[in-house]
Write a protein that holds these residues in place. Structure first.
Motif, mmCIF file in Angstrom:
data_model
loop_
_atom_site.group_PDB
_atom_site.id
_atom_site.type_symbol
_atom_site.label_atom_id
_atom_site.label_comp_id
_atom_site.label_asym_id
_atom_site.label_seq_id
_atom_site.Cartn_x
_atom_site.Cartn_y
_atom_site.Cartn_z
ATOM 1 N N THR A 14 5.525 3.856 3.675
ATOM 2 C CA THR A 14 6.289 4.557 4.312
ATOM 3 C C THR A 14 6.729 4.088 5.156
ATOM 4 O O THR A 14 8.460 4.211 5.777
ATOM 5 N N GLY A 44 1.307 -0.756 -0.337
ATOM 6 C CA GLY A 44 0.003 0.002 0.367
ATOM 7 C C GLY A 44 1.083 1.314 -0.015
ATOM 8 O O GLY A 44 1.387 1.549 -0.955
ATOM 9 N N MET A 99 4.028 3.890 14.000
ATOM 10 C CA MET A 99 4.034 4.817 12.482
ATOM 11 C C MET A 99 5.654 5.215 13.078
ATOM 12 O O MET A 99 6.582 4.979 12.495
ATOM 13 N N HIS A 119 5.629 -5.593 12.314
ATOM 14 C CA HIS A 119 3.927 -5.535 12.945
ATOM 15 C C HIS A 119 3.593 -4.045 14.077
ATOM 16 O O HIS A 119 4.584 -4.226 14.732
ATOM 17 N N GLN A 153 -2.378 4.729 14.895
ATOM 18 C CA GLN A 153 -1.542 3.991 13.928
ATOM 19 C C GLN A 153 -0.243 4.831 13.492
ATOM 20 O O GLN A 153 0.679 4.223 13.137
ATOM 21 N N ALA A 158 6.980 -4.842 3.998
ATOM 22 C CA ALA A 158 7.173 -3.240 4.617
ATOM 23 C C ALA A 158 5.654 -3.064 4.569
ATOM 24 O O ALA A 158 5.731 -2.473 3.666
ATOM 25 N N GLY A 159 4.832 -3.630 5.792
ATOM 26 C CA GLY A 159 3.294 -3.584 4.348
ATOM 27 C C GLY A 159 2.734 -4.558 4.003
ATOM 28 O O GLY A 159 1.732 -4.036 2.738
HETATM 29 C C1 GRF Z 1 1.879 -0.200 8.449
HETATM 30 O O1 GRF Z 1 1.046 -0.402 9.756
HETATM 31 C C2 GRF Z 1 3.136 -1.481 8.990
HETATM 32 O O2 GRF Z 1 2.761 -1.909 10.422
HETATM 33 C C3 GRF Z 1 1.219 -2.795 8.427
HETATM 34 O O3 GRF Z 1 1.154 -2.240 7.513
HETATM 35 C C4 GRF Z 1 1.294 -0.651 7.631
HETATM 36 C C5 GRF Z 1 1.304 -0.083 6.416
HETATM 37 O O4 GRF Z 1 2.330 0.199 6.496
HETATM 38 N N1 GRF Z 1 2.154 -4.316 8.271
HETATM 39 P P1 GRF Z 1 3.126 0.849 4.635
HETATM 40 O O5 GRF Z 1 2.445 2.390 5.023
HETATM 41 O O6 GRF Z 1 2.591 0.645 3.883
HETATM 42 O O7 GRF Z 1 4.969 0.954 4.900
#
Ligand code: GRF
Length: 207
Positions: free
Chosen positions: A13, A10, A177, A110, A173, A88-89
């Motif tokens: 970040t 997604g 982060m 996580h 959240q 990473a997400g």
């Molecule tokens: C974050 O909270 C991560 O811990 C979880 O997915 C969320 C989105 O992460 N696994 P990102 O912005 O795509 O890195």
């Protein structure tokens, strides 16, 4: 040099935190050789392209079965020959064959203090919704090696974040982060890239 492939779903970040860490040299001896998303058109792919990193999508929607997708994902990862795979997400269960091929070479971030609020059904905003429902005063994030279980692999690092009275899941959240995920994930990569960690009897020891 540690060659890493980052798997995303997604916003990216956490990917951005790694890119920035390499840029500002808090993450050393590391190169992102590819970014792979299971979703098309997401911001994480734009972030990779902006940073000049090969970015591709392997979507389950393009395959007849979950097995066919799993095989395609593993072969795409193998194409780049990474030393480490970073989730990473990434919101897709890692195929058993990939866990076996990359034993103690896949890490995941996580958004809770494992073993709280983790396992099947605990991902993204849902994790923070459960933490607020339970009324815990402290939450945080965990970076861990990935094994065949869900969020059960050896823990590399954790960082705590206080919950405040008027927190919504979205506010919480963002705080987790900013104050935890974006710090411990790049640091874990830097530790691995510089040989500071060892896994002994399923526990991570700092050398
Ligand atoms: C974050 O909270 C991560 O811990 C979880 O997915 C969320 C989105 O992460 N696994 P990102 O912005 O795509 O890195």
């Amino acid at each position: 040099m540690l060659n890493i492939t980052v798997l995303v779903s997604g916003g990216g970040t956490n990917l951005q935190a790694i890119i920035d860490g390499i840029e500002n040299k808090t993450v050393t001896n590391t190169r992102i050789v590819s970014v792979i998303s299971n979703n098309k058109g997401v911001k994480s792919l734009e972030r990779a392209q902006k940073a000049g990193i090969p970015a591709e999508c392997v979507s389950p929607k393009d395959y007849e079965s979950r097995e066919a997708f799993n095989e395609a994902l593993l072969s795409k990862v193998n194409e780049y020959k990474p030393d480490l795979v970073v989730l990473a997400g990434f919101l897709v269960a890692i195929p058993k064959a990939m866990v076996e091929a990359y034993e103690n070479r896949i890490i995941n971030i996580h958004p809770s203090l494992i073993p709280s609020f983790c396992g099947v059904g605990y991902y993204g905003l849902k994790v923070h919704e459960r933490a607020l429902e339970r009324g815990v005063k402290v939450t945080g994030a965990t970076v861990h090696f990935v094994n065949e279980g869900m969020d059960e692999g050896p823990i590399i690092d954790q960082r705590a974040v206080y919950i405040e009275d008027n927190d919504t899941p979205e506010i919480l959240q963002k705080r987790v982060m900013e104050q935890a995920e974006w710090i411990i994930l790049p640091k874990a990569i830097d530790d691995i890239a510089n040989g500071r960690l060892e896994v002994i009897d399923k526990r991570v020891i700092r050398k």
